[in-house]
Design an enzyme around this catalytic site. Structure first.
Site, PDB file in Angstrom:
ATOM      1  CE1 TYR A  94      43.139  42.051  44.888  1.00  0.00           C
ATOM      2  CE2 TYR A  94      44.459  41.667  46.848  1.00  0.00           C
ATOM      3  CZ  TYR A  94      44.369  41.868  45.484  1.00  0.00           C
ATOM      4  OH  TYR A  94      45.517  41.872  44.729  1.00  0.00           O
ATOM      5  CE1 TYR A 142      38.393  34.815  39.939  1.00  0.00           C
ATOM      6  CE2 TYR A 142      40.224  36.242  39.353  1.00  0.00           C
ATOM      7  CZ  TYR A 142      38.872  36.034  39.501  1.00  0.00           C
ATOM      8  OH  TYR A 142      37.989  37.043  39.211  1.00  0.00           O
ATOM      9  CD  GLU A 197      38.323  40.260  38.384  1.00  0.00           C
ATOM     10  OE1 GLU A 197      38.640  41.376  37.939  1.00  0.00           O
ATOM     11  OE2 GLU A 197      39.160  39.458  38.845  1.00  0.00           O
ATOM     12  NE  ARG A 200      39.646  44.580  40.637  1.00  0.00           N
ATOM     13  CZ  ARG A 200      40.181  43.503  41.167  1.00  0.00           C
ATOM     14  NH1 ARG A 200      40.274  42.388  40.441  1.00  0.00           N
ATOM     15  NH2 ARG A 200      40.624  43.511  42.408  1.00  0.00           N
TER      16      ARG A 200
END
Length: 310
Positions: A94, A142, A197, A200
């Protein structure tokens, strides 16, 4: 006697926490001179900084635990003579806040729900009360970012789009809130997807690389958006697979393919090679670890050091 032991243990833990730095060494991404290759190398370095050093699952690395120290990894996004420093939680990737230089001083920017130590992580020693120049007026979701920056599907991901949004807010006065907040939210939406992202998901990394130098970048498709929403659930599905090697995996129900059609199954090889790059921290049904890799490292190190005592 028992109380004394507890006091000693408590003191030891306190000293350890004081000696442990809040963040690992900065990972630098030079946006100005970036290529698809340097972008990929940057993501590899970030994954190395956040991964569990001992555990893997079906050969895939996973993020460390939320309690593992240091708590943060700092990412420097450089462009021209400016640098944004992002504070990213190692345990969940995060983004908790960032800093730039405003009026010659480090300026922190933190979300409404940022961790309490994010401020001093990006601007060490700054204990000032957050004001207009410091507060991001929404949460780090988001939904929060899109409330000011618009739908992320309309923002391209790439070198040019990232650099453009960096230039619109770096060192700028945040009191012109409407325009600044729009520009900042667009920067955050692009940076989060290109950094966390893409760390990931190999799928997102490869899509960004394919359009890296395009003026409009890669606009996230339904498959990317659904992956962003399901990092935990996809990781847990992989962890529950009880056999090693390739197999067909039933995916979480709300995943979509590139054409926005239901995406219900994938092979383990596809997930490993084309979709996932980093799992959330999971308990894997198939026992695996980094032990062979660690032993190999120590063996190579010991062999290379033998000559030092001659």
């Amino acid at each position: 006697m028992k109380m004394k032991v507890l006091e000693v243990v408590g003191l030891a833990i306190s000293i350890w926490l004081m000696l442990t730095p809040p963040a690992s060494s900065n990972i630098v991404f030079d946006v100005e001179n970036a290529t698809p290759e340097t972008y990929s190398n940057f993501l590899t370095s970030l994954r190395e900084a956040v991964k569990d050093k001992k555990l893997t699952c079906h050969g895939m690395i996973m993020a460390t635990t939320l309690t593992e120290q240091p708590k943060y990894v700092l990412v420097d996004l450089k462009f021209g003579s400016g640098t944004f420093t992002l504070a990213i939680r190692r345990g969940n990737l995060y983004l908790e806040g960032y800093s730039d230089i405003y009026n010659g001083k480090c300026r922190y920017r933190i979300f409404k729900d940022s961790e309490s130590d994010a401020q001093e992580t990006v601007c060490p020693g700054d204990k000032s009360k957050p004001g207009t120049q410091n507060n991001i007026p929404y949460e780090k979701s988001y939904k929060g970012m899109e409330s000011k920056g618009g739908a992320r599907t309309k923002l391209g991901l790439g070198k040019i789009t990232l650099k453009s949004r960096m230039g619109k807010i770096y060192g700028k006065d945040a009191t012109d809130q409407k325009q600044y907040q729009k520009n900042e939210a667009e920067f955050l939406l692009i940076a989060v997807q290109m950094v966390t992202e893409a760390s990931r998901f190999k799928y997102i990394e490869n899509k960004v690389k394919a359009k890296f130098d395009d003026a409009n970048g890669y606009q996230p498709d339904p498959k990317a958006i659904s992956l962003e929403k399901n990092w935990d659930s996809v990781s847990k599905v992989i962890a529950k697979v009880g056999t090693s090697g390739d197999s067909t995996v039933t995916l979480p129900g709300d995943l979509k393919d590139e054409n926005n059609k239901p995406w219900t199954t994938a092979t383990m090889n596809d997930l490993k090679n084309d979709i996932m790059a980093l799992l959330t921290h999971v308990t894997c049904k198939v026992k695996s670890s980094m032990f062979p890799e660690i032993m190999s490292y120590y063996y190579r190190t010991s062999i290379s050091n033998l000559g030092e005592f001659e």
